[in-house]
Design a protein around this motif. Sequence first.
Motif, PDB file in Angstrom:
ATOM      1  N   VAL A 155      13.387  18.328  11.639  1.00  0.00           N
ATOM      2  CA  VAL A 155      12.922  17.015  12.124  1.00  0.00           C
ATOM      3  C   VAL A 155      11.466  17.086  12.559  1.00  0.00           C
ATOM      4  N   PHE A 156      11.124  18.105  13.349  1.00  0.00           N
ATOM      5  CA  PHE A 156       9.744  18.231  13.827  1.00  0.00           C
ATOM      6  C   PHE A 156       8.770  18.457  12.669  1.00  0.00           C
ATOM      7  N   GLU A 157       9.174  19.283  11.714  1.00  0.00           N
ATOM      8  CA  GLU A 157       8.321  19.542  10.553  1.00  0.00           C
ATOM      9  C   GLU A 157       8.138  18.273   9.719  1.00  0.00           C
ATOM     10  N   SER A 158       9.203  17.470   9.622  1.00  0.00           N
ATOM     11  CA  SER A 158       9.117  16.210   8.871  1.00  0.00           C
ATOM     12  C   SER A 158       8.115  15.264   9.518  1.00  0.00           C
ATOM     13  N   TYR A 159       8.183  15.136  10.846  1.00  0.00           N
ATOM     14  CA  TYR A 159       7.210  14.288  11.556  1.00  0.00           C
ATOM     15  C   TYR A 159       5.786  14.792  11.335  1.00  0.00           C
ATOM     16  N   LEU A 167       0.858  -1.179   0.000  1.00  0.00           N
ATOM     17  CA  LEU A 167       0.000   0.000   0.000  1.00  0.00           C
ATOM     18  C   LEU A 167       0.892   1.226   0.000  1.00  0.00           C
ATOM     19  N   LEU A 168       0.649   2.141  -0.943  1.00  0.00           N
ATOM     20  CA  LEU A 168       1.416   3.384  -0.994  1.00  0.00           C
ATOM     21  C   LEU A 168       1.017   4.282   0.177  1.00  0.00           C
ATOM     22  N   LEU A 169       1.999   4.699   0.970  1.00  0.00           N
ATOM     23  CA  LEU A 169       1.735   5.584   2.107  1.00  0.00           C
ATOM     24  C   LEU A 169       1.876   7.052   1.712  1.00  0.00           C
ATOM     25  N   TYR A 170       3.009   7.388   1.098  1.00  0.00           N
ATOM     26  CA  TYR A 170       3.239   8.773   0.689  1.00  0.00           C
ATOM     27  C   TYR A 170       4.482   8.837  -0.199  1.00  0.00           C
ATOM     28  N   TYR A 171       4.697  10.016  -0.783  1.00  0.00           N
ATOM     29  CA  TYR A 171       5.903  10.281  -1.576  1.00  0.00           C
ATOM     30  C   TYR A 171       6.817  11.216  -0.794  1.00  0.00           C
ATOM     31  N   LEU A 172       8.114  11.057  -0.996  1.00  0.00           N
ATOM     32  CA  LEU A 172       9.102  12.021  -0.516  1.00  0.00           C
ATOM     33  C   LEU A 172       9.613  12.789  -1.722  1.00  0.00           C
ATOM     34  N   GLU A 173       9.737  14.106  -1.559  1.00  0.00           N
ATOM     35  CA  GLU A 173      10.210  14.946  -2.652  1.00  0.00           C
ATOM     36  C   GLU A 173      11.426  15.754  -2.208  1.00  0.00           C
ATOM     37  N   GLU A 174      11.927  16.577  -3.114  1.00  0.00           N
ATOM     38  CA  GLU A 174      13.151  17.343  -2.863  1.00  0.00           C
ATOM     39  C   GLU A 174      13.106  18.078  -1.523  1.00  0.00           C
ATOM     40  N   GLY A 175      14.185  17.941  -0.743  1.00  0.00           N
ATOM     41  CA  GLY A 175      14.300  18.631   0.535  1.00  0.00           C
ATOM     42  C   GLY A 175      13.670  17.896   1.698  1.00  0.00           C
ATOM     43  N   GLU A 176      13.098  16.721   1.453  1.00  0.00           N
ATOM     44  CA  GLU A 176      12.407  15.997   2.519  1.00  0.00           C
ATOM     45  C   GLU A 176      13.223  14.797   3.002  1.00  0.00           C
ATOM     46  N   THR A 177      12.789  14.244   4.115  1.00  0.00           N
ATOM     47  CA  THR A 177      13.356  13.022   4.649  1.00  0.00           C
ATOM     48  C   THR A 177      12.221  12.146   5.144  1.00  0.00           C
ATOM     49  N   CYS A 178      12.548  10.905   5.503  1.00  0.00           N
ATOM     50  CA  CYS A 178      11.514   9.969   5.956  1.00  0.00           C
ATOM     51  C   CYS A 178      11.538   9.883   7.474  1.00  0.00           C
ATOM     52  N   SER A 179      10.491  10.389   8.119  1.00  0.00           N
ATOM     53  CA  SER A 179      10.445  10.388   9.579  1.00  0.00           C
ATOM     54  C   SER A 179      10.289   8.978  10.138  1.00  0.00           C
ATOM     55  N   VAL A 180       9.704   8.060   9.363  1.00  0.00           N
ATOM     56  CA  VAL A 180       9.630   6.664   9.814  1.00  0.00           C
ATOM     57  C   VAL A 180      11.036   6.102   9.949  1.00  0.00           C
ATOM     58  N   THR A 181      11.900   6.477   9.010  1.00  0.00           N
ATOM     59  CA  THR A 181      13.309   6.068   9.077  1.00  0.00           C
ATOM     60  C   THR A 181      13.980   6.646  10.306  1.00  0.00           C
ATOM     61  N   MET A 182      13.697   7.912  10.598  1.00  0.00           N
ATOM     62  CA  MET A 182      14.270   8.548  11.790  1.00  0.00           C
ATOM     63  C   MET A 182      13.846   7.812  13.051  1.00  0.00           C
ATOM     64  N   ALA A 183      12.567   7.439  13.115  1.00  0.00           N
ATOM     65  CA  ALA A 183      12.059   6.724  14.292  1.00  0.00           C
ATOM     66  C   ALA A 183      12.757   5.377  14.454  1.00  0.00           C
ATOM     67  N   GLN A 213      24.125   8.478  14.167  1.00  0.00           N
ATOM     68  CA  GLN A 213      24.659   9.094  15.383  1.00  0.00           C
ATOM     69  C   GLN A 213      24.535  10.611  15.355  1.00  0.00           C
ATOM     70  N   LYS A 214      24.537  11.170  14.144  1.00  0.00           N
ATOM     71  CA  LYS A 214      24.497  12.625  14.020  1.00  0.00           C
ATOM     72  C   LYS A 214      23.125  13.211  14.341  1.00  0.00           C
ATOM     73  N   MET A 215      22.086  12.402  14.261  1.00  0.00           N
ATOM     74  CA  MET A 215      20.732  12.933  14.420  1.00  0.00           C
ATOM     75  C   MET A 215      20.546  13.585  15.794  1.00  0.00           C
ATOM     76  N   GLU A 216      20.880  12.848  16.858  1.00  0.00           N
ATOM     77  CA  GLU A 216      20.704  13.388  18.213  1.00  0.00           C
ATOM     78  C   GLU A 216      21.690  14.524  18.478  1.00  0.00           C
ATOM     79  N   GLU A 217      22.902  14.376  17.966  1.00  0.00           N
ATOM     80  CA  GLU A 217      23.910  15.431  18.154  1.00  0.00           C
ATOM     81  C   GLU A 217      23.433  16.747  17.558  1.00  0.00           C
ATOM     82  N   TRP A 218      22.892  16.681  16.344  1.00  0.00           N
ATOM     83  CA  TRP A 218      22.438  17.906  15.668  1.00  0.00           C
ATOM     84  C   TRP A 218      21.151  18.450  16.280  1.00  0.00           C
ATOM     85  N   MET A 219      20.336  17.571  16.877  1.00  0.00           N
ATOM     86  CA  MET A 219      19.117  18.043  17.557  1.00  0.00           C
ATOM     87  C   MET A 219      19.474  19.023  18.666  1.00  0.00           C
ATOM     88  N   ALA A 220      20.553  18.746  19.384  1.00  0.00           N
ATOM     89  CA  ALA A 220      20.981  19.610  20.485  1.00  0.00           C
ATOM     90  C   ALA A 220      21.776  20.817  19.987  1.00  0.00           C
TER      91      ALA A 220
END
Length: 210
Positions: A124-128, A66-82, A108-115
């Motif tokens: 990240v918040f906008e992606s979610y 089942l297709l959930l959604y598309y990712l386009e330029e400038g976006e990331t996958c928040s499911v992947t982040m989770a 490893q960079k995700m949490e480092e850059w969050m701070a």
Amino acid sequence: MKEELLNTFGAQFEQPLIDEIAQTGKLHEITAGETIMDIGNYVRAIPLLLNGAIKVLREDEEGDELLLYYLEEGETCSVTMACCLGQTKSEIRAIAETETKIIMVPVQKMEEWMAKYKGWRNYVFESYHNRLNELLHTVDSIAFKNLDERLVEYLKKKSEVTNDNRIRSTHQEIAYDLHTSRVVVSRLLKKLEKMKKLELHRNHIVIVDL
């Protein structure tokens, strides 16, 4: 790579963050139809989409997609982040819809850059938020819309992300994405053709007036 990062993310990210992504990220050029991430894989890096389009799919117990959604330029996958944060296996499949460029950033960079970077936190918040809205839209579509309405939405979105009014998917591929049968999709496409909404050709569909 840095110039492409600036063109895509320069308005969102601080210059030091752009520099760090360029230093630690790995550039990948993906051909259309190639699987970028599969169900059951551990996620070791976060994809940042420089250009192109990626479709994200879910699979049921019988192997139907089942297709959930598309990712386009400038976006990331928040499911992947989770999955990265929880160190769990991927529950989605990501396939390049078009020729695509992505930068894979170590988890490893995700949490480092969050701070460290406000631009990254906001991203990240906008992606979610965006992915949640798209998932709710998908649920609403399945629950409340007829299949013919879903098919029209699907064709419009596919045309938008590929920037092409020619849909180069088979009836079976469309059926997989919409979690239905090829026979039903073919019947609905024929109906839309009779209404002069599209043209059916041997290897593609041309959108006329959806």
